[in-house]
Design a protein around this motif. Structure first.
Motif, PDB file in Angstrom:
ATOM      1  N   ASN A  19      69.127 -17.831 -40.943  1.00  0.00           N
ATOM      2  CA  ASN A  19      68.896 -17.393 -39.554  1.00  0.00           C
ATOM      3  C   ASN A  19      69.730 -18.229 -38.768  1.00  0.00           C
ATOM      4  O   ASN A  19      70.404 -18.165 -37.883  1.00  0.00           O
ATOM      5  N   CYS A  60      73.087 -17.566 -36.353  1.00  0.00           N
ATOM      6  CA  CYS A  60      72.838 -17.907 -35.024  1.00  0.00           C
ATOM      7  C   CYS A  60      73.999 -18.899 -34.390  1.00  0.00           C
ATOM      8  O   CYS A  60      74.704 -18.661 -33.461  1.00  0.00           O
ATOM      9  N   THR A  88      67.044  -8.394 -33.892  1.00  0.00           N
ATOM     10  CA  THR A  88      67.946  -9.204 -33.780  1.00  0.00           C
ATOM     11  C   THR A  88      69.418  -8.568 -34.328  1.00  0.00           C
ATOM     12  O   THR A  88      70.585  -8.966 -33.657  1.00  0.00           O
TER      13      THR A  88
END
Length: 125
Positions: A17, A21, A60
């Motif tokens: 993650n 990002c 997301t």
């Protein structure tokens, strides 16, 4: 930001993650600098990574998909961005976060802009 991405890949390779990002942040910077082709490559990788990590219906993933669609629109890739938003993102957003969520509304807005600025649009669109 590139140093952050390199550090994430080296020391926190288990944190997918965080890596995704960081890729998205770099894509934002490249896009804002006008380096849209480079941003688009990173955007696609980040979106594919989030879909693999969380699934296509996760908030997301949908948000990163909207960012990808914005990048495609900026690069005038209408033939790719319109079906992507209409057939993939919008149904997933409606199911997952609801029709009045800010991400869903953003996808609708970007779809409208893509349809408006696409010189090859038809009445059926």
């Amino acid at each position: 930001l590139e140093a952050e991405l390199a550090l994430n890949r080296r020391y926190w390779s288990h944190d997918k993650n965080g890596i995704l990002c960081a890729q998205g942040n770099i894509a934002n910077c490249l896009h804002n600098l006008g380096r849209r082709d480079e941003a688009l490559v990173l955007r696609r990788a980040a979106y594919d990574g989030f879909v693999a990590l969380r699934g296509s219906s996760h908030e997301t993933s949908i948000g990163e998909g909207m960012n990808l669609a914005v990048s495609m629109n900026s690069s005038r890739l209408w033939e790719e961005s319109i079906p992507f938003m209409r057939d993939q993102l919008l149904p997933a957003a409606n199911r997952s976060v609801g029709v009045d969520h800010h991400i869903t509304l953003g996808i609708k807005q970007n779809l409208c802009l893509a349809l408006e600025f696409n010189p090859e649009r038809t009445r059926d669109d």
